[in-house]
Design a protein around this motif. Structure first.
Motif, short mmCIF file in Angstrom:
data_model
loop_
_atom_site.label_atom_id
_atom_site.label_comp_id
_atom_site.label_asym_id
_atom_site.label_seq_id
_atom_site.Cartn_x
_atom_site.Cartn_y
_atom_site.Cartn_z
N GLU A 15 0.82 -1.21 0.00
CA GLU A 15 0.00 0.00 0.00
C GLU A 15 0.86 1.26 0.00
OE1 GLU A 15 -2.59 -0.45 3.33
OE2 GLU A 15 -3.99 -1.76 2.26
N LEU A 16 1.96 1.23 0.75
CA LEU A 16 2.84 2.40 0.80
C LEU A 16 3.45 2.67 -0.58
CD1 LEU A 16 4.36 4.60 2.36
CD2 LEU A 16 6.11 2.87 2.91
N LEU A 17 3.97 1.61 -1.21
CA LEU A 17 4.55 1.79 -2.54
C LEU A 17 3.50 2.22 -3.56
CD1 LEU A 17 6.98 -1.29 -2.68
CD2 LEU A 17 7.55 1.10 -2.22
N PHE A 18 2.30 1.68 -3.41
CA PHE A 18 1.22 2.06 -4.31
C PHE A 18 0.95 3.57 -4.24
CE2 PHE A 18 -3.28 2.94 -5.05
CZ PHE A 18 -3.47 2.39 -6.31
N GLU A 19 0.85 4.09 -3.03
CA GLU A 19 0.54 5.51 -2.85
C GLU A 19 1.67 6.40 -3.39
OE1 GLU A 19 -0.32 6.13 1.24
OE2 GLU A 19 -2.12 4.87 1.23
N ILE A 20 2.92 6.02 -3.09
CA ILE A 20 4.06 6.84 -3.54
C ILE A 20 4.14 6.88 -5.06
CG2 ILE A 20 6.58 7.01 -3.58
CD1 ILE A 20 6.59 5.82 -0.77
N LEU A 21 4.05 5.70 -5.67
CA LEU A 21 4.21 5.62 -7.13
C LEU A 21 3.00 6.20 -7.87
CD1 LEU A 21 5.80 2.07 -7.31
CD2 LEU A 21 6.97 4.27 -7.58
N ARG A 22 1.82 6.03 -7.30
CA ARG A 22 0.62 6.62 -7.93
C ARG A 22 0.71 8.15 -7.91
NH1 ARG A 22 -4.93 6.10 -4.84
NH2 ARG A 22 -3.67 7.45 -3.51
N ASP A 23 1.19 8.71 -6.79
CA ASP A 23 1.34 10.16 -6.70
C ASP A 23 2.36 10.69 -7.70
OD1 ASP A 23 -0.54 10.18 -4.71
OD2 ASP A 23 0.90 10.33 -3.06
N GLU A 24 3.29 9.81 -8.13
CA GLU A 24 4.29 10.22 -9.12
C GLU A 24 3.76 10.07 -10.55
OE1 GLU A 24 7.46 11.50 -8.71
OE2 GLU A 24 6.82 11.73 -6.61
N GLY A 25 2.52 9.64 -10.67
CA GLY A 25 1.90 9.55 -11.99
C GLY A 25 2.03 8.21 -12.69
N HIS A 26 2.33 7.15 -11.92
CA HIS A 26 2.48 5.83 -12.52
C HIS A 26 1.21 5.00 -12.37
CE1 HIS A 26 6.67 6.77 -13.02
NE2 HIS A 26 6.88 6.85 -11.71
N ASP A 27 1.01 4.08 -13.30
CA ASP A 27 -0.07 3.09 -13.21
C ASP A 27 0.48 1.90 -12.43
OD1 ASP A 27 -2.14 1.33 -13.54
OD2 ASP A 27 -1.86 1.04 -15.69
N VAL A 28 -0.04 1.68 -11.23
CA VAL A 28 0.55 0.69 -10.32
C VAL A 28 -0.37 -0.52 -10.18
CG1 VAL A 28 1.57 0.29 -8.06
CG2 VAL A 28 1.62 2.58 -9.06
N LEU A 111 12.47 6.25 -5.76
CA LEU A 111 12.18 7.01 -6.97
C LEU A 111 13.37 7.01 -7.92
CD1 LEU A 111 10.19 10.03 -5.49
CD2 LEU A 111 9.32 7.92 -6.52
N ALA A 112 14.59 7.03 -7.36
CA ALA A 112 15.79 6.99 -8.21
C ALA A 112 15.88 5.65 -8.94
CB ALA A 112 17.03 7.23 -7.36
N ALA A 113 15.58 4.55 -8.22
CA ALA A 113 15.64 3.23 -8.83
C ALA A 113 14.57 3.07 -9.91
CB ALA A 113 15.46 2.14 -7.77
N VAL A 114 13.37 3.61 -9.64
CA VAL A 114 12.28 3.54 -10.62
C VAL A 114 12.63 4.35 -11.86
CG1 VAL A 114 9.90 4.22 -11.07
CG2 VAL A 114 10.48 3.06 -8.94
N LYS A 115 13.17 5.54 -11.67
CA LYS A 115 13.55 6.39 -12.80
C LYS A 115 14.63 5.71 -13.64
CE LYS A 115 15.42 10.96 -13.93
NZ LYS A 115 15.97 12.24 -13.40
N LYS A 116 15.61 5.13 -12.97
CA LYS A 116 16.69 4.45 -13.68
C LYS A 116 16.15 3.29 -14.51
CE LYS A 116 20.84 1.68 -12.69
NZ LYS A 116 21.69 1.12 -11.60
N ALA A 117 15.22 2.53 -13.91
CA ALA A 117 14.66 1.37 -14.61
C ALA A 117 13.85 1.79 -15.82
CB ALA A 117 13.78 0.55 -13.65
N LEU A 118 13.03 2.82 -15.66
CA LEU A 118 12.19 3.27 -16.78
C LEU A 118 13.01 3.91 -17.89
CD1 LEU A 118 9.14 4.71 -14.79
CD2 LEU A 118 9.30 2.51 -15.99
N GLU A 119 14.10 4.59 -17.50
CA GLU A 119 14.96 5.19 -18.51
C GLU A 119 15.75 4.12 -19.27
OE1 GLU A 119 17.42 7.94 -16.43
OE2 GLU A 119 15.95 9.57 -16.48
#
Length: 411
Positions: A15-28, A111-119
């Protein structure tokens, strides 16, 4: 909108990861265990996965291996754990994980790890199908264990097989995700140290030693001397004996090195009950690489594949799976279209002649000769005189086969 799959058995973390990533504009999407993660992965490929290591049903490392083995590790995966060791993190990276996050996970690191992965790209190109895809107990899993055991002690391995064996499937199991795969049969120029440096950590592959030119033979032996220096693995295969390869121009000293560490590989005839599983995984791999539309086999279709005699071996099975997928007019590949490809309507049926009663009364040597002549006449007619298929069917080397046909007076 990037799609992120979060796999963790702890509801609070999900739930915590869902809220953080959703607020960043991702489909979780969320999955509480490996079974749910598999279902989510099948429903639609995510752009990246956050995968917990310790889960009750199947741990994250095992799931990562499963995806890598079946060609489904074509998206960045970041592992998560609060109790993992350095060895575990190294193993995950070796299998193909992009990064590793230690719990509790700080927001900036996440967020840094997610950005790196998506890039890095939404999808990585996976290797071919490997034995890691076959997790249930059986001969393929046992073969994978033997392979790992041998490769743990030797970076060079010779696969011994009858024609049409699953040598490519075995060899792909030696490849580390994301590392180079070099087919030595495609190299027409001398190998250099610089080329080996660029291939560091990868696999050098040769499907059949007998097909290599003299230059390619030298390339293979040149690489064999430098495997450990560049963390390379050399996997070669052959259906020939050492003596037969010497007749084809191989040096005895080089063959002694190659034949030092070998592993027997079965053909599809010995793996009849595994054929449906292999076909289903090949189908998945083709879909993952976007070579075919979404397809699945019916149970009857898989049974027809199991019953078929694969005289062309693994290569024939791969071609049949792709042809069926491309030719099917519906999502499910039915039995009728499978039989239509494997045994086309109107194909002449060749029935071998019956042994005359007087043949049984002949001395064994003469009776055997009569039977062998009938046997080869039947298969020559069935395969239209194709000597390659006849060699695979009989299990005889080409030179021995020609000699046998000559002795029997057959052309």
């Amino acid at each position: 909108m990037p799609k992120i799959l979060v796999v963790d058995d702890e509801i609070g973390i999900r739930e915590l990861l869902f809220e953080i990533l959703r607020d960043e504009g991702h489909d979780v999407q969320l999955a509480e265990n490996a079974a749910a993660a598999r279902a989510a992965r099948e429903a639609g490929r995510p752009d990246m996965v956050l995968l917990d290591i310790w889960m009750p049903d199947t741990d994250g490392i095992t799931l990562l291996k499963e995806w890598a083995g079946s060609g489904q590790l074509n998206m960045p995966v970041v592992m998560m754990s609060g109790h993992a060791t350095i060895d575990t993190a190294v193993e995950a990276t070796r299998i193909g994980a992009l990064d590793f996050l230690e719990k509790p996970i700080g927001m900036q690191k996440l967020l840094a790890a997610v950005k790196k992965a998506l890039e890095r790209g939404a999808r990585h190109v996976g290797g071919g199908l490997s034995l890691a895809a076959f997790a249930r107990p059986g001969p393929l899993r046992d073969l994978k264990r033997r392979l790992d055991q041998v490769l743990g002690k030797s970076p060079m391995l010779l696969l011994r097989s009858a024609p049409g064996g699953i040598v490519e499937l075995v060899a792909r199991s030696a490849q580390i995700a994301g590392k180079p795969w070099i087919d030595l049969a495609h190299e027409t120029n001398p190998l250099s140290v610089e080329m080996l440096q660029r291939a560091a950590g990868g696999v050098l592959w040769c499907e059949e030693l007998a097909r290599l030119t003299r230059l390619q033979q030298k390339n293979l032996l040149f690489a064999a001397d430098r495997l450990e220096r560049y963390s390379l693995r050399l996997v070669a295969a052959t259906t020939h004996s050492s003596g037969e390869l010497q007749e084809l121009g191989w040096e005895e000293a080089g063959l002694l090195r190659l034949f030092e560490t070998g592993l027997g590989v079965p053909g599809l005839a010995e793996l009849k009950d595994e054929v449906p599983d292999i076909a289903a995984h090949l189908l998945t791999q083709l879909m993952e690489s976007d070579e075919i539309p979404l397809r699945r086999f019916s149970s009857a279709s898989l049974n027809s594949l199991r019953q078929h005699v694969w005289s062309g071996g693994y290569a024939e099975l791969k071609a049949a799976v792709k042809s069926l997928a491309l030719g099917s007019l519906s999502e499910e590949i039915g039995d009728e279209e499978t039989l239509g490809l494997l045994a086309p309507a109107g194909e002449p049926t060749i029935v071998p002649a019956k042994l005359a009663p007087e043949v049984i009364e002949l001395p064994l040597r003469e009776a055997r000769e009569v039977f062998e002549r009938m046997y080869f006449e039947y298969h020559l007619a069935k395969d239209g005189g194709n000597m390659t298929r006849l060699a695979e069917k009989t299990g005889l080397e080409r030179t021995h086969l020609y000699r046998k046909l000559k002795d029997l007076g057959l052309r």
